[in-house]
Design a protein around this motif. Structure first.
Motif, PDB file in Angstrom:
ATOM      1  N   HIS A 183      37.712  23.924  84.966  1.00  0.00           N
ATOM      2  CA  HIS A 183      38.869  23.246  84.166  1.00  0.00           C
ATOM      3  C   HIS A 183      38.274  21.967  84.025  1.00  0.00           C
ATOM      4  CE1 HIS A 183      42.209  26.316  84.753  1.00  0.00           C
ATOM      5  NE2 HIS A 183      41.157  26.744  84.192  1.00  0.00           N
ATOM      6  N   LEU A 184      37.663  21.415  82.737  1.00  0.00           N
ATOM      7  CA  LEU A 184      37.070  20.206  82.383  1.00  0.00           C
ATOM      8  C   LEU A 184      38.114  19.341  81.629  1.00  0.00           C
ATOM      9  CD1 LEU A 184      34.418  18.650  82.307  1.00  0.00           C
ATOM     10  CD2 LEU A 184      34.081  19.700  80.113  1.00  0.00           C
ATOM     11  N   LYS A 185      38.159  17.949  82.512  1.00  0.00           N
ATOM     12  CA  LYS A 185      39.293  16.992  81.858  1.00  0.00           C
ATOM     13  C   LYS A 185      38.808  15.742  82.326  1.00  0.00           C
ATOM     14  CE  LYS A 185      42.834  19.092  83.564  1.00  0.00           C
ATOM     15  NZ  LYS A 185      43.811  19.763  84.622  1.00  0.00           N
ATOM     16  N   ASP A 186      39.541  14.695  81.894  1.00  0.00           N
ATOM     17  CA  ASP A 186      39.082  13.278  82.394  1.00  0.00           C
ATOM     18  C   ASP A 186      40.308  12.811  82.589  1.00  0.00           C
ATOM     19  OD1 ASP A 186      37.646  11.170  83.457  1.00  0.00           O
ATOM     20  OD2 ASP A 186      36.678  10.910  81.560  1.00  0.00           O
ATOM     21  N   VAL A 187      40.429  11.709  83.827  1.00  0.00           N
ATOM     22  CA  VAL A 187      41.838  11.432  84.001  1.00  0.00           C
ATOM     23  C   VAL A 187      41.731   9.940  84.092  1.00  0.00           C
ATOM     24  CG1 VAL A 187      42.815  13.502  85.090  1.00  0.00           C
ATOM     25  CG2 VAL A 187      41.761  11.517  86.452  1.00  0.00           C
ATOM     26  N   GLU A 188      43.036   9.280  84.144  1.00  0.00           N
ATOM     27  CA  GLU A 188      42.969   7.768  84.246  1.00  0.00           C
ATOM     28  C   GLU A 188      42.903   7.087  85.404  1.00  0.00           C
ATOM     29  OE1 GLU A 188      45.812   4.728  81.265  1.00  0.00           O
ATOM     30  OE2 GLU A 188      46.981   6.765  82.437  1.00  0.00           O
ATOM     31  N   GLU A 189      43.324   7.701  86.591  1.00  0.00           N
ATOM     32  CA  GLU A 189      43.396   7.149  87.801  1.00  0.00           C
ATOM     33  C   GLU A 189      43.250   8.132  88.718  1.00  0.00           C
ATOM     34  OE1 GLU A 189      46.825   4.317  89.687  1.00  0.00           O
ATOM     35  OE2 GLU A 189      47.225   4.738  87.599  1.00  0.00           O
ATOM     36  N   PHE A 190      42.574   7.499  89.856  1.00  0.00           N
ATOM     37  CA  PHE A 190      42.123   8.186  91.012  1.00  0.00           C
ATOM     38  C   PHE A 190      43.328   8.375  92.140  1.00  0.00           C
ATOM     39  CE2 PHE A 190      40.056   8.401  95.599  1.00  0.00           C
ATOM     40  CZ  PHE A 190      39.476   9.547  95.305  1.00  0.00           C
ATOM     41  N   ASN A 191      43.378   9.534  92.866  1.00  0.00           N
ATOM     42  CA  ASN A 191      44.459   9.652  93.837  1.00  0.00           C
ATOM     43  C   ASN A 191      45.952   9.331  93.125  1.00  0.00           C
ATOM     44  OD1 ASN A 191      45.296  10.258  96.374  1.00  0.00           O
ATOM     45  ND2 ASN A 191      44.826   8.291  97.088  1.00  0.00           N
ATOM     46  N   LYS A 192      46.268   9.784  91.953  1.00  0.00           N
ATOM     47  CA  LYS A 192      47.497   9.762  91.496  1.00  0.00           C
ATOM     48  C   LYS A 192      48.037  10.824  90.865  1.00  0.00           C
ATOM     49  CE  LYS A 192      50.541   7.249  88.197  1.00  0.00           C
ATOM     50  NZ  LYS A 192      50.385   6.565  86.839  1.00  0.00           N
ATOM     51  N   ILE A 193      49.008  11.576  91.516  1.00  0.00           N
ATOM     52  CA  ILE A 193      49.271  12.987  91.166  1.00  0.00           C
ATOM     53  C   ILE A 193      49.426  13.262  89.422  1.00  0.00           C
ATOM     54  CG2 ILE A 193      50.926  15.082  91.619  1.00  0.00           C
ATOM     55  CD1 ILE A 193      48.944  14.184  94.004  1.00  0.00           C
ATOM     56  N   ASP A 194      50.140  12.279  88.950  1.00  0.00           N
ATOM     57  CA  ASP A 194      50.587  12.441  87.750  1.00  0.00           C
ATOM     58  C   ASP A 194      49.940  11.556  86.795  1.00  0.00           C
ATOM     59  OD1 ASP A 194      51.549  10.285  88.325  1.00  0.00           O
ATOM     60  OD2 ASP A 194      53.745  10.466  87.527  1.00  0.00           O
ATOM     61  N   ALA A 195      48.440  11.399  87.179  1.00  0.00           N
ATOM     62  CA  ALA A 195      47.412  10.389  86.312  1.00  0.00           C
ATOM     63  C   ALA A 195      47.454  11.276  85.092  1.00  0.00           C
ATOM     64  CB  ALA A 195      46.048  10.551  87.066  1.00  0.00           C
ATOM     65  N   ASN A 196      47.531  10.465  83.846  1.00  0.00           N
ATOM     66  CA  ASN A 196      47.199  10.993  82.624  1.00  0.00           C
ATOM     67  C   ASN A 196      45.890  11.464  82.497  1.00  0.00           C
ATOM     68  OD1 ASN A 196      49.774  10.650  81.550  1.00  0.00           O
ATOM     69  ND2 ASN A 196      49.473   8.243  81.021  1.00  0.00           N
ATOM     70  N   ASN A 197      45.793  12.483  81.419  1.00  0.00           N
ATOM     71  CA  ASN A 197      44.460  12.893  80.884  1.00  0.00           C
ATOM     72  C   ASN A 197      43.884  11.748  79.747  1.00  0.00           C
ATOM     73  OD1 ASN A 197      44.476  16.508  79.998  1.00  0.00           O
ATOM     74  ND2 ASN A 197      44.347  15.259  82.100  1.00  0.00           N
ATOM     75  N   MET A 198      42.831  11.603  79.841  1.00  0.00           N
ATOM     76  CA  MET A 198      42.129  10.829  78.781  1.00  0.00           C
ATOM     77  C   MET A 198      40.910  11.651  78.130  1.00  0.00           C
ATOM     78  SD  MET A 198      43.003   7.866  79.735  1.00  0.00           S
ATOM     79  CE  MET A 198      41.956   6.440  79.197  1.00  0.00           C
ATOM     80  N   ILE A 199      40.525  11.118  76.844  1.00  0.00           N
ATOM     81  CA  ILE A 199      39.475  11.747  76.208  1.00  0.00           C
ATOM     82  C   ILE A 199      38.121  11.878  77.147  1.00  0.00           C
ATOM     83  CG2 ILE A 199      37.892  11.524  74.114  1.00  0.00           C
ATOM     84  CD1 ILE A 199      40.506  12.335  73.522  1.00  0.00           C
ATOM     85  N   LEU A 200      37.586  13.063  76.967  1.00  0.00           N
ATOM     86  CA  LEU A 200      36.521  13.285  77.976  1.00  0.00           C
ATOM     87  C   LEU A 200      35.413  11.993  77.801  1.00  0.00           C
ATOM     88  CD1 LEU A 200      35.553  17.193  77.501  1.00  0.00           C
ATOM     89  CD2 LEU A 200      36.488  15.846  79.472  1.00  0.00           C
ATOM     90  N   GLY A 201      34.976  11.327  79.045  1.00  0.00           N
ATOM     91  CA  GLY A 201      34.099  10.231  78.929  1.00  0.00           C
ATOM     92  C   GLY A 201      34.671   8.932  78.975  1.00  0.00           C
ATOM     93  N   LYS A 202      36.178   8.897  78.752  1.00  0.00           N
ATOM     94  CA  LYS A 202      36.907   7.585  78.849  1.00  0.00           C
ATOM     95  C   LYS A 202      37.909   7.450  80.046  1.00  0.00           C
ATOM     96  CE  LYS A 202      36.702   7.265  73.728  1.00  0.00           C
ATOM     97  NZ  LYS A 202      37.311   7.086  72.217  1.00  0.00           N
ATOM     98  N   GLY A 203      37.961   8.500  80.770  1.00  0.00           N
ATOM     99  CA  GLY A 203      38.514   8.089  81.975  1.00  0.00           C
ATOM    100  C   GLY A 203      37.553   7.966  83.172  1.00  0.00           C
ATOM    101  N   ILE A 204      38.050   8.251  84.307  1.00  0.00           N
ATOM    102  CA  ILE A 204      37.255   7.592  85.575  1.00  0.00           C
ATOM    103  C   ILE A 204      36.558   8.968  86.160  1.00  0.00           C
ATOM    104  CG2 ILE A 204      39.011   5.898  85.966  1.00  0.00           C
ATOM    105  CD1 ILE A 204      39.736   8.062  88.360  1.00  0.00           C
TER     106      ILE A 204
END
Length: 215
Positions: free
Chosen positions: A140-161
């Motif tokens: 399941h490929l996705k990118d997220v805004e923040e590490f170790n945060k259960i409800d971290a938002n999705n980001m556009i691929l390549g724009k998260g962490i």
């Protein structure tokens, strides 16, 4: 025509026919279905029957521990595979060790690697993929805004962490040939533009990864 029922075991015959015809026209196959949370043998029976009818080959699920033996044996009978999905902690399979335990002695049970959820749970997705080497059949490929945060938002691929290129390199090293499922869980009612953006980004990255001048 469109129908208002949902894609599940209670799908109307009309909708089943509509979906099959629609996919045929698009020359597409429906092979993976999930994430499922069946409780008990009756639910598993219904799911496998429905999956067989729709031509599905892989069930992405979070089985109850007490259903693992039964689900694995059904998967053998129906010639399907189960891929265990990792929702964030405290979900039952949030870390690879728990998936490995569930796969033990269950030849039809594999792993579905949701990299975003590992990141949300404070785990390094590349290390997790290494631990499940050879047993992953869905990513399941996705990118997220923040590490170790259960409800971290999705980001556009390549724009998260998330280190997506590192993940692709590891999958390439493992000669991964399962499915990659692009997920975008923000703005549910209008996320088609973002999904398109994700697909375009993914294709570009794959071209780079597999271009002739890349090792």
């Amino acid at each position: 025509g469109t129908y208002s029922d949902s894609f599940n075991v209670n799908l109307s015959d009309k909708s089943k026919i509509f979906i099959k015809n629609f996919l045929d026209k698009k020359k597409m196959k429906l092979q993976y279905w999930g994430v499922l949370n069946p409780s008990g043998k009756k639910e598993w029976n219904k799911i496998f029957e429905f999956a067989k009818e729709m031509g599905i080959k892989v069930l992405v699920a979070e089985p109850l521990k007490e259903d693992l033996d039964y689900a694995d044996s059904l998967a053998g009978i129906y010639d399907m595979k189960i891929a265990i999905h990792n929702h964030p902690k405290p979900a039952p399979y949030w870390e690879p060790k728990l998936i490995i335990e569930a796969m033990y002695n269950h030849p039809n049970i594999y792993a579905c690697a949701d990299i975003g959820h590992w990141e949300r749970s404070g785990l390094d997705p590349i290390e997790c993929i290494k631990k499940l080497n050879g047993k992953i059949i869905d990513v399941h490929l996705k990118d997220v805004e923040e590490f170790n945060k259960i409800d971290a938002n999705n980001m556009i691929l390549g724009k998260g962490i998330i280190n997506l290129n590192g993940i692709f390199e590891e999958l390439k090293n493992q000669k991964y040939n399962g499915q990659i499922t692009i997920e975008h869980e923000q703005d549910w009612l209008n996320n088609v533009p973002e999904v398109k953006e994700n697909i375009e980004w993914y294709r570009n990255e794959m071209n780079k990864l597999f271009s002739s001048n890349n090792r």
